[in-house]
Design a protein around this motif. Structure first.
Motif, PDB file in Angstrom:
ATOM      1  N   ILE A 127       8.961 -32.002  17.841  1.00  0.00           N
ATOM      2  CA  ILE A 127       8.255 -33.093  18.525  1.00  0.00           C
ATOM      3  C   ILE A 127       8.911 -33.391  19.860  1.00  0.00           C
ATOM      4  N   LEU A 173       7.099 -33.034  23.562  1.00  0.00           N
ATOM      5  CA  LEU A 173       6.868 -34.225  24.385  1.00  0.00           C
ATOM      6  C   LEU A 173       7.580 -34.135  25.722  1.00  0.00           C
ATOM      7  N   MET A 228       3.257 -37.771  26.273  1.00  0.00           N
ATOM      8  CA  MET A 228       2.458 -38.749  25.550  1.00  0.00           C
ATOM      9  C   MET A 228       2.220 -39.980  26.419  1.00  0.00           C
ATOM     10  N   HIS A 254       3.433 -38.087  11.071  1.00  0.00           N
ATOM     11  CA  HIS A 254       3.605 -39.469  11.523  1.00  0.00           C
ATOM     12  C   HIS A 254       5.093 -39.768  11.625  1.00  0.00           C
ATOM     13  N   PHE A 295       3.789 -43.554  15.592  1.00  0.00           N
ATOM     14  CA  PHE A 295       3.169 -42.456  16.328  1.00  0.00           C
ATOM     15  C   PHE A 295       2.667 -41.371  15.372  1.00  0.00           C
ATOM     16  N   SER A 296       1.744 -40.559  15.889  1.00  0.00           N
ATOM     17  CA  SER A 296       1.336 -39.344  15.180  1.00  0.00           C
ATOM     18  C   SER A 296       1.531 -38.160  16.112  1.00  0.00           C
ATOM     19  N   PHE A 297       1.738 -36.974  15.511  1.00  0.00           N
ATOM     20  CA  PHE A 297       1.913 -35.747  16.288  1.00  0.00           C
ATOM     21  C   PHE A 297       1.196 -34.617  15.568  1.00  0.00           C
ATOM     22  N   SER A 328       0.496 -36.072  20.833  1.00  0.00           N
ATOM     23  CA  SER A 328       1.105 -37.221  20.177  1.00  0.00           C
ATOM     24  C   SER A 328       0.370 -38.487  20.589  1.00  0.00           C
ATOM     25  N   HIS A 374       0.266 -42.811  20.358  1.00  0.00           N
ATOM     26  CA  HIS A 374       0.950 -44.082  20.086  1.00  0.00           C
ATOM     27  C   HIS A 374      -0.026 -44.968  19.324  1.00  0.00           C
TER      28      HIS A 374
END
Length: 257
Positions: A54, A58, A64, A132, A153-155, A162, A164
């Motif tokens: 992640i 990012l 994100m 998550h 958050f989710s990814f 990702s 928010h």
């Protein structure tokens, strides 16, 4: 010509030896832990963890957009920053509130946002590749305070996107925040300022909030819970109930001293 070839071969050998040394240094449990990797004892190699995946996405190519709590301003976090061995992703915004005139400078609404990736906590991973996670972030309003929040958050491991999802305020200038995932909620411990303590001082009061995860990890809400330090055997029941010492005057939602 012969000397030139020998020199090139010598340099190549030195480079290969250096690369081998660096690789062997990274491939140790200690170095692997520093980069949030998972040490494979059988293969003796450092494998990437979900946390590291992640962070890498990012910080390079898939930034994100986060929502500033309260104001709703959208901020893209796309800059890496390291402070005291803590890894952040940083974003900022600037909006003109009043244009400059001959007699007065322009007035801006400015803010900085720092997402603390070193304190990221993975909450779940689905077979479809959706992860998550929760992480604290700092909002610096350039003058009115330094507010710390917990973000949800989710990814997506496939699309690298990702999102928010939600935020909860911890407080102004709080320190040493720590997120613990307990069943279906988050326990967030931190140090806050005592009632009469100046914000310029380092906070000293143990505090905690509890965030109930809802709607299949889409959001959370603050609830009242028993702090985990009152349940040493992890059976979900306050230890005082086993020896009949519970006291209604004690706030069991704060850490046990």
């Amino acid at each position: 010509m012969h000397k030139l070839v020998n020199r090139i071969i010598f340099i190549a050998v030195i480079l290969m030896a250096g690369l081998y040394f660096l690789q062997s240094k990274i491939n140790s449990p200690e170095e692997c832990q520093k980069i949030a990797g998972v040490w494979n004892e059988i293969e003796e190699t450092c494998e990437r963890s979900t946390t590291q995946t992640i962070y890498e996405n990012l910080s390079s190519g898939y930034p994100m957009t986060m929502t500033y709590p309260e104001s709703g301003v959208q901020v893209q976090v796309d800059k890496e920053e390291v402070a005291e061995e803590v890894y952040f992703l940083r974003g900022h915004y600037q909006k003109v509130l009043q244009e400059a005139t001959e007699d007065q400078e322009a007035v801006y609404d400015r803010g900085l946002l720092y997402l603390n990736m070193s304190k990221m906590v993975i909450l779940n991973e689905s077979p479809a590749g959706l992860v998550h996670y929760a992480a604290p972030f700092i909002v610096n309003t350039v003058g009115s305070g330094v507010f710390v929040y917990v973000g949800l958050f989710s990814f997506d491991l496939e699309s690298k996107k990702s999102v928010h999802l939600d935020s909860a305020l911890l407080g102004n200038r709080i320190r040493e925040e720590k997120i613990t995932y307990i069943k279906d909620y988050l326990q967030v411990d931190f140090l806050s300022h005592a009632k009469d303590q100046p914000y310029s001082d380092y906070p000293t009061e143990d505090s905690a909030i509890y965030l109930q995860l809802q709607n299949n990890f889409l959001n959370f809400k603050q609830v009242k819970r028993m702090h985990s330090t009152w349940d040493e055997n992890n059976d979900g029941i306050n230890d005082c109930e086993s020896d009949d010492t519970c006291d209604h005057t004690i706030n069991y939602s704060v850490p046990r001293l």
